[in-house]
Design an enzyme around this catalytic site. Structure first.
Site, PDB file in Angstrom:
ATOM      1  N   GLU A 105     -66.357  11.979   9.468  1.00 54.03           N
ATOM      2  CA  GLU A 105     -66.888  10.703   9.013  1.00 54.03           C
ATOM      3  C   GLU A 105     -66.594  10.593   7.529  1.00 54.03           C
ATOM      4  O   GLU A 105     -66.689  11.579   6.805  1.00 54.03           O
ATOM      5  CB  GLU A 105     -68.405  10.605   9.222  1.00 54.03           C
ATOM      6  CG  GLU A 105     -68.857  10.591  10.661  1.00 54.03           C
ATOM      7  CD  GLU A 105     -69.092  11.983  11.216  1.00 54.03           C
ATOM      8  OE1 GLU A 105     -69.184  12.098  12.450  1.00 54.03           O
ATOM      9  OE2 GLU A 105     -69.180  12.952  10.440  1.00 54.03           O
ATOM     10  N   TYR A 117     -56.955  11.632   4.571  1.00 55.98           N
ATOM     11  CA  TYR A 117     -57.089  11.970   5.984  1.00 55.98           C
ATOM     12  C   TYR A 117     -55.956  11.358   6.808  1.00 55.98           C
ATOM     13  O   TYR A 117     -55.430  12.019   7.715  1.00 55.98           O
ATOM     14  CB  TYR A 117     -58.461  11.539   6.510  1.00 55.98           C
ATOM     15  CG  TYR A 117     -59.611  12.162   5.753  1.00 55.98           C
ATOM     16  CD1 TYR A 117     -59.573  13.489   5.340  1.00 55.98           C
ATOM     17  CD2 TYR A 117     -60.747  11.428   5.433  1.00 55.98           C
ATOM     18  CE1 TYR A 117     -60.621  14.062   4.634  1.00 55.98           C
ATOM     19  CE2 TYR A 117     -61.802  11.996   4.739  1.00 55.98           C
ATOM     20  CZ  TYR A 117     -61.737  13.308   4.339  1.00 55.98           C
ATOM     21  OH  TYR A 117     -62.768  13.871   3.647  1.00 55.98           O
TER      22      TYR A 117
END
Length: 165
Positions: A105, A117
């Site tokens: 998250e 990411y």
């Protein structure tokens, strides 16, 4: 990461995440699962050439699923590749844990982290409304499916930097 790293980790944690910083107890609990034959966690810290803690990261594994619990780099380390090296270590650990996929998250307002990411193959899969409290900030949930054909690569090392688990 070892128990003696918790105090400097907490200092950096409170600097970077003042509204939703983890407590010492949370880190102790995670480290309790990071050693021995039944370990399900991997926590690492990075230090600069002077021995100052400049980053940390943690991964939890359950079955074939990994979850990035935390990743942080001191502000003066942003843009140096430290975040990529920490994430590389976690993804290698996910491979060691035989995770088929890794979840994480990230705050919806943290585009810098989202770009990192994405570079590592994480893709958005949903949102968790109000996940970060008390600020009531939404989390973007991202997933990376393991691909044994492609190894994880990080940027070059920072001068004098060491990373240890």
């Amino acid at each position: 990461m070892r128990w003696w790293d918790i105090e400097p980790v907490l200092e950096l944690e409170h600097e970077l995440f003042p509204e939703d910083a983890w407590s010492a107890g949370m880190f102790w609990s995670e480290l309790a699962h990071a050693r021995g034959p039944g370990a399900t966690r991997r926590y690492v810290v990075a230090e600069d050439e002077s021995g100052r803690l400049v980053g940390y990261a943690g991964l939890a594994a359950a079955g074939d699923l990994g979850d990035v619990q935390t990743i942080a780099a001191a502000r003066d380390q942003w843009g140096t590749g430290l975040g990529a090296r920490l994430l590389t270590d976690l993804l290698r650990a996910a491979g060691d844990f035989e995770c088929a996929e890794v979840l994480l998250e990230v705050r919806v307002d943290n585009t810098r982290a989202q770009k990192l990411y994405a570079r590592f193959g994480f893709e958005p899969i949903g949102f968790r409304r109000g996940y970060y409290q008390p600020g009531n900030v939404d989390a973007l949930v991202m997933r990376r499916i393991s691909d044994p054909e492609h190894s994880v690569q990080a940027d070059g090392p920072v001068q004098g930097e060491t990373t240890h688990g």
